[in-house]
Design a protein around this motif. Structure first.
Motif: not given
Length: 216
Positions: A113-142
């Motif tokens: 699961s992942w969440e976008i907080d529009y006013p804050a401009g923040v994207v929060r990802l659960s650990e499994e989303v990094y694997r599903i999307f192939g995003v580097d889990s050490t990458q800051p500021g997704v």
């Protein structure tokens, strides 16, 4: 201070009360060093001193103290304070255990699961989303752009339209699209987009979009 650190490593206490003035190492430095120890981030640390001034309070919290008490100590009030800190610490530990269990369940089920907080401009990802999307889990500021870049170019516009529709209508929208992983391999992803409106102080509001997804 040094003996307190040795005791901390040996005992792993549930709570620490530190004096500010100590021989060898003051309480501020001792507190700061305890926070660096294994398990030190979650242990409540209370600092006690006769220096009841703003600078001492600021230094205590900057060092990582959970609370601050001034001398002479009110022992009755201190007992209640420590009991509250311990209860709060146990709640935090239980929450972290629950989060770890959820992450394990998501990994087994290949659901994230992942969440976008529009006013804050923040994207929060659960650990499994990094694997599903192939995003580097050490990458800051997704960002949202990072997520969109992982979606197959031919599916990207449809995803954005569905996402905007879910946010605008505050309704659930199901989508199936491809994700391009590093190396070029494709993965089919099913997403359900839900929009939740959160109210604050009855006068301001913000939109957050929660996305639940599964991968094949």
């Amino acid at each position: 201070g040094p003996s307190a650190l040795r005791a901390f490593d040996e005992v792993r206490p549930d709570l620490v009360v530190l004096d500010v003035v100590m021989p060898g190492m003051n309480g501020f430095d001792t507190c700061r060093e305890m926070r660096r120890r294994p398990g030190g981030l979650t242990v409540p640390i209370v600092m006690a001193t006769g220096l009841d001034d703003h600078d001492s309070v600021e230094r205590a919290f900057i060092a990582g103290a959970s609370d601050f008490v001034a001398k002479p100590l009110n022992w009755t009030a201190l007992r209640h304070r420590l009991r509250y800190l311990l209860r709060n610490s146990l709640t935090t530990v239980a929450l972290r255990q629950s989060e770890a269990q959820l992450a394990l369940a998501q990994r087994i089920a290949r659901i994230g699961s992942w969440e976008i907080d529009y006013p804050a401009g923040v994207v929060r990802l659960s650990e499994e989303v990094y694997r599903i999307f192939g995003v580097d889990s050490t990458q800051p500021g997704v960002s949202m752009q990072t997520m969109l870049a992982s979606i197959h170019p031919q599916d990207r516009d449809a995803f954005q339209e569905g996402f905007a529709s879910a946010v605008g209508r505050r309704a659930s929208v199901d989508q199936v699209h491809r994700v391009v992983l590093p190396g070029g391999r494709e993965r089919i992803v099913h997403q359900r987009v839900e929009s939740v409106r959160a109210f604050a102080c009855m006068t301001t509001s913000s939109d957050s979009s929660f996305v639940r997804l599964g991968a094949k």
